[in-house]
Design a protein around this motif. Structure first.
Motif, PDB file in Angstrom:
ATOM      1  N   ALA A 173     -22.910  37.663   8.064  1.00  0.00           N
ATOM      2  CA  ALA A 173     -22.091  36.478   7.830  1.00  0.00           C
ATOM      3  C   ALA A 173     -22.792  35.644   6.771  1.00  0.00           C
ATOM      4  CB  ALA A 173     -21.893  35.667   9.115  1.00  0.00           C
ATOM      5  N   PHE A 174     -22.046  35.227   5.768  1.00  0.00           N
ATOM      6  CA  PHE A 174     -22.605  34.437   4.671  1.00  0.00           C
ATOM      7  C   PHE A 174     -21.929  33.069   4.657  1.00  0.00           C
ATOM      8  CE2 PHE A 174     -23.091  38.872   3.476  1.00  0.00           C
ATOM      9  CZ  PHE A 174     -24.403  38.935   3.038  1.00  0.00           C
ATOM     10  N   LEU A 175     -22.735  32.032   4.815  1.00  0.00           N
ATOM     11  CA  LEU A 175     -22.233  30.663   4.819  1.00  0.00           C
ATOM     12  C   LEU A 175     -22.650  29.970   3.529  1.00  0.00           C
ATOM     13  CD1 LEU A 175     -23.161  29.607   8.467  1.00  0.00           C
ATOM     14  CD2 LEU A 175     -21.132  30.826   7.660  1.00  0.00           C
ATOM     15  N   ARG A 176     -21.669  29.483   2.792  1.00  0.00           N
ATOM     16  CA  ARG A 176     -21.982  28.710   1.597  1.00  0.00           C
ATOM     17  C   ARG A 176     -22.222  27.264   2.002  1.00  0.00           C
ATOM     18  NH1 ARG A 176     -17.917  26.688  -3.154  1.00  0.00           N
ATOM     19  NH2 ARG A 176     -19.491  25.606  -4.397  1.00  0.00           N
ATOM     20  N   ILE A 177     -23.409  26.772   1.728  1.00  0.00           N
ATOM     21  CA  ILE A 177     -23.784  25.401   2.078  1.00  0.00           C
ATOM     22  C   ILE A 177     -23.471  24.491   0.888  1.00  0.00           C
ATOM     23  CG2 ILE A 177     -25.620  23.924   2.936  1.00  0.00           C
ATOM     24  CD1 ILE A 177     -24.842  26.277   4.761  1.00  0.00           C
ATOM     25  N   ILE A 178     -22.515  23.612   1.065  1.00  0.00           N
ATOM     26  CA  ILE A 178     -22.110  22.688  -0.001  1.00  0.00           C
ATOM     27  C   ILE A 178     -22.846  21.361   0.204  1.00  0.00           C
ATOM     28  CG2 ILE A 178     -20.161  21.530  -1.097  1.00  0.00           C
ATOM     29  CD1 ILE A 178     -18.388  23.766  -0.012  1.00  0.00           C
ATOM     30  N   ARG A 179     -23.545  20.918  -0.823  1.00  0.00           N
ATOM     31  CA  ARG A 179     -24.347  19.702  -0.728  1.00  0.00           C
ATOM     32  C   ARG A 179     -23.884  18.660  -1.739  1.00  0.00           C
ATOM     33  NH1 ARG A 179     -29.136  21.329   2.088  1.00  0.00           N
ATOM     34  NH2 ARG A 179     -29.358  23.621   2.129  1.00  0.00           N
ATOM     35  N   LEU A 180     -24.164  17.427  -1.426  1.00  0.00           N
ATOM     36  CA  LEU A 180     -23.925  16.304  -2.329  1.00  0.00           C
ATOM     37  C   LEU A 180     -25.181  15.454  -2.330  1.00  0.00           C
ATOM     38  CD1 LEU A 180     -21.980  14.696  -4.145  1.00  0.00           C
ATOM     39  CD2 LEU A 180     -21.244  13.444  -2.092  1.00  0.00           C
ATOM     40  N   ASN A 181     -25.810  15.379  -3.520  1.00  0.00           N
ATOM     41  CA  ASN A 181     -27.088  14.665  -3.645  1.00  0.00           C
ATOM     42  C   ASN A 181     -28.122  15.212  -2.663  1.00  0.00           C
ATOM     43  OD1 ASN A 181     -25.948  12.968  -5.625  1.00  0.00           O
ATOM     44  ND2 ASN A 181     -25.217  11.533  -4.055  1.00  0.00           N
ATOM     45  N   GLY A 182     -28.093  16.541  -2.485  1.00  0.00           N
ATOM     46  CA  GLY A 182     -29.058  17.199  -1.619  1.00  0.00           C
ATOM     47  C   GLY A 182     -28.727  17.155  -0.145  1.00  0.00           C
ATOM     48  N   GLU A 183     -27.619  16.494   0.233  1.00  0.00           N
ATOM     49  CA  GLU A 183     -27.267  16.372   1.644  1.00  0.00           C
ATOM     50  C   GLU A 183     -26.111  17.315   1.967  1.00  0.00           C
ATOM     51  OE1 GLU A 183     -25.682  12.980   4.844  1.00  0.00           O
ATOM     52  OE2 GLU A 183     -26.265  12.429   2.797  1.00  0.00           O
ATOM     53  N   TRP A 184     -26.237  18.015   3.079  1.00  0.00           N
ATOM     54  CA  TRP A 184     -25.215  18.962   3.522  1.00  0.00           C
ATOM     55  C   TRP A 184     -23.950  18.214   3.921  1.00  0.00           C
ATOM     56  CZ3 TRP A 184     -24.963  20.729   9.183  1.00  0.00           C
ATOM     57  CH2 TRP A 184     -23.906  21.616   9.367  1.00  0.00           C
ATOM     58  N   ILE A 185     -22.818  18.572   3.264  1.00  0.00           N
ATOM     59  CA  ILE A 185     -21.559  17.889   3.552  1.00  0.00           C
ATOM     60  C   ILE A 185     -20.448  18.844   3.993  1.00  0.00           C
ATOM     61  CG2 ILE A 185     -22.057  15.987   1.952  1.00  0.00           C
ATOM     62  CD1 ILE A 185     -20.132  17.371  -0.042  1.00  0.00           C
ATOM     63  N   ASP A 186     -20.567  20.131   3.658  1.00  0.00           N
ATOM     64  CA  ASP A 186     -19.484  21.054   4.000  1.00  0.00           C
ATOM     65  C   ASP A 186     -20.027  22.486   4.049  1.00  0.00           C
ATOM     66  OD1 ASP A 186     -16.975  21.960   4.625  1.00  0.00           O
ATOM     67  OD2 ASP A 186     -16.125  21.746   2.619  1.00  0.00           O
ATOM     68  N   THR A 187     -19.257  23.379   4.695  1.00  0.00           N
ATOM     69  CA  THR A 187     -19.648  24.782   4.827  1.00  0.00           C
ATOM     70  C   THR A 187     -18.429  25.666   4.608  1.00  0.00           C
ATOM     71  OG1 THR A 187     -21.149  24.041   6.586  1.00  0.00           O
ATOM     72  CG2 THR A 187     -20.941  26.410   6.245  1.00  0.00           C
ATOM     73  N   GLU A 188     -18.637  26.788   3.944  1.00  0.00           N
ATOM     74  CA  GLU A 188     -17.568  27.757   3.709  1.00  0.00           C
ATOM     75  C   GLU A 188     -18.023  29.131   4.188  1.00  0.00           C
ATOM     76  OE1 GLU A 188     -14.997  29.746   0.009  1.00  0.00           O
ATOM     77  OE2 GLU A 188     -16.596  28.279  -0.379  1.00  0.00           O
ATOM     78  N   VAL A 189     -17.189  29.785   4.973  1.00  0.00           N
ATOM     79  CA  VAL A 189     -17.479  31.142   5.447  1.00  0.00           C
ATOM     80  C   VAL A 189     -16.955  32.124   4.410  1.00  0.00           C
ATOM     81  CG1 VAL A 189     -17.198  32.814   7.305  1.00  0.00           C
ATOM     82  CG2 VAL A 189     -17.273  30.372   7.836  1.00  0.00           C
ATOM     83  N   LEU A 190     -17.852  32.900   3.799  1.00  0.00           N
ATOM     84  CA  LEU A 190     -17.478  33.838   2.747  1.00  0.00           C
ATOM     85  C   LEU A 190     -17.115  35.205   3.334  1.00  0.00           C
ATOM     86  CD1 LEU A 190     -20.299  33.049   0.136  1.00  0.00           C
ATOM     87  CD2 LEU A 190     -18.050  31.971   0.382  1.00  0.00           C
ATOM     88  N   ASP A 191     -16.322  35.947   2.579  1.00  0.00           N
ATOM     89  CA  ASP A 191     -15.991  37.318   2.960  1.00  0.00           C
ATOM     90  C   ASP A 191     -17.242  38.168   2.761  1.00  0.00           C
ATOM     91  OD1 ASP A 191     -15.077  39.880   3.303  1.00  0.00           O
ATOM     92  OD2 ASP A 191     -13.323  39.666   2.013  1.00  0.00           O
ATOM     93  N   PRO A 192     -17.837  38.690   3.835  1.00  0.00           N
ATOM     94  CA  PRO A 192     -19.114  39.409   3.690  1.00  0.00           C
ATOM     95  C   PRO A 192     -18.996  40.679   2.861  1.00  0.00           C
ATOM     96  CG  PRO A 192     -18.237  39.684   5.908  1.00  0.00           C
ATOM     97  CD  PRO A 192     -17.378  38.652   5.227  1.00  0.00           C
ATOM     98  N   ARG A 193     -17.802  41.258   2.767  1.00  0.00           N
ATOM     99  CA  ARG A 193     -17.635  42.485   1.994  1.00  0.00           C
ATOM    100  C   ARG A 193     -17.747  42.239   0.502  1.00  0.00           C
ATOM    101  NH1 ARG A 193     -11.972  43.938   4.661  1.00  0.00           N
ATOM    102  NH2 ARG A 193     -11.801  41.715   4.176  1.00  0.00           N
TER     103      ARG A 193
END
Length: 402
Positions: free
Chosen positions: A113-133
């Motif tokens: 499982a690959f989670l894209r960690i979206i940050r703003l000014n270095g702070e975690w604000i959102d997460t996206e679950v990517l297609d592992p394939r």
């Protein structure tokens, strides 16, 4: 030990595409140990594996179990009374339960499982679950720096992507999941199911046999076959043929139908064995899988132990990966944990009996019991009503007998 892992990884990579680990002097990418090709190995893709009701049900059970668990945050060993909003809703585009469900499905189907960690000014604000394939992890052999390629981008690092693995094997950049590891068993179950379901429509077995102890040449055999099937000499259906009319046979011919029991045609014993195999592979107890293990008995105590073992030795593998991934991106000093009491709670009668023992022994009070049941402490009015309902001991009288 290193030779063992080398042999294991070498076996698993049979037929696998090369994974990049940095370009060499010739400009080509050297091969790296990784699981077999998931899209073509024995024809077992994720989508094809899910056509098995047993695999679909197993994945659905795991996903449902994880999705219903609440997340809590601890600091210094103490659970925070207010769970941070980021933990309550890690992905802005979906609910928390759907977020946990998608991660669980990825781990069981792909092993990653690959989670894209979206940050703003270095702070975690959102997460996206990517297609592992579609994610390709790449490790630089000199620096050990790991990058991820996805959707045309190849500059994401471990600060941008959280990589969760179902089973991590040294020398393999990707995790190993149950479907990839046991693709032969799943392929066999699919083949048995398809063969049984297509027995009547596509099977090569005849419905019956015309037999005689007299010699027949090829032309005679074809003629009698056409007569039996109601065809003329050219092989076209006869208009006057009635399949329900009396059949007349000559040359000592007799007809023997091939009759099979429905259980034999559908290979029910083979399917039952496949169900047990997949339940074992996916880590689902028989009581949850609606499949009884041959030679075993299902009692209440057994089912309860199944649940405990399921959480500790099957589901905890996925829960630990999610906990550590969320802890890594949370505020320093905070630890994210699943509250697994939802899955381990006994039935209402058993809980109330255990509470009664604790209250009688004095190591539990009413408010503590209410907290365990998710209820607020008693109010003063409620305490007065309870006190008024308590029976009073009968007054003692002196013995006046002479």
């Amino acid at each position: 030990m290193s030779s063992f892992w080398s042999r294991t990884a070498a076996l698993l990579r049979a037929g696998a595409p090369a994974e990049t680990t940095g370009a060499n002097s010739t400009g080509t990418m050297p091969a790296k140990l990784q699981p077999p090709r998931r899209d073509i190995a024995y024809g077992v893709t994720q989508e094809r594996a899910l056509t098995l009701s047993t695999v679909f049900r197993a994945v659905q059970i795991h996903a449902t179990a994880v999705a219903q668990l609440p997340l809590v945050v601890e600091r210094g060993g103490q659970v925070l009374s207010d769970t941070p909003l980021q933990i309550q809703k890690p992905a802005l585009s979906m609910s928390r339960s759907r977020f946990l469900e998608e991660i669980t499905v990825c781990l069981y189907l792909d092993g990653n499982a690959f989670l894209r960690i979206i940050r703003l000014n270095g702070e975690w604000i959102d997460t996206e679950v990517l297609d592992p394939r579609k994610v390709t992890p790449t490790t630089d052999p000199k620096t050990g720096r790991k990058t991820f390629a996805y959707d045309g981008r190849n500059d994401w690092t471990t600060s941008d992507i959280a990589h969760l693995k179902f089973l991590s094997i040294p020398g393999m950049a990707r995790g190993l999941g149950p479907i990839t590891a046991a693709r032969l068993e799943i392929a066999g179950a699919i083949d048995a199911r398809d063969y049984g379901s297509g027995w009547f429509s596509e099977g090569s077995m005849p419905n019956g046999i015309l037999q005689t102890d007299q010699p027949l040449n090829q032309d005679e055999a074809e003629t009698y076959k056409k007569v039996w099937k109601g065809l003329d000499k050219d092989g076209n259906p006869r208009e006057d043929f009635n399949a329900h009319d009396v059949k007349v046979l000559g040359k000592g011919l007799s007809y023997a139908p091939l009759l099979l029991k429905p259980a034999d045609v559908q290979f029910l014993e083979s399917q039952q064995f496949s169900t047990t195999q997949i339940a074992r592979l996916m880590g689902v107890p028989g009581s949850l899988f609606l499949a009884a293990v041959q030679g075993g008995s299902q009692t209440y105590a057994n089912v309860e132990q199944d649940w405990i073992g399921y959480v500790r030795f099957s589901l905890m593998n996925v829960l630990r990966e999610i906990e550590e991934a969320l802890t890594e991106v949370s505020v320093r000093g905070q630890t994210v944990r699943f509250n697994i009491d939802v899955l381990l709670r006994t039935d209402t009668k058993t809980r109330y009996e255990s509470y009664s023992i604790g209250l009688t022994a004095g190591w539990l009070d009413v408010d503590e019991v209410r907290a365990l049941e998710g209820r607020p402490p008693l109010t003063d009015t409620q305490r007065e009503r309870i006190a008024a309902r308590k029976p009073t001991a009968p007054a003692k009288t002196e013995n006046t007998d002479a």
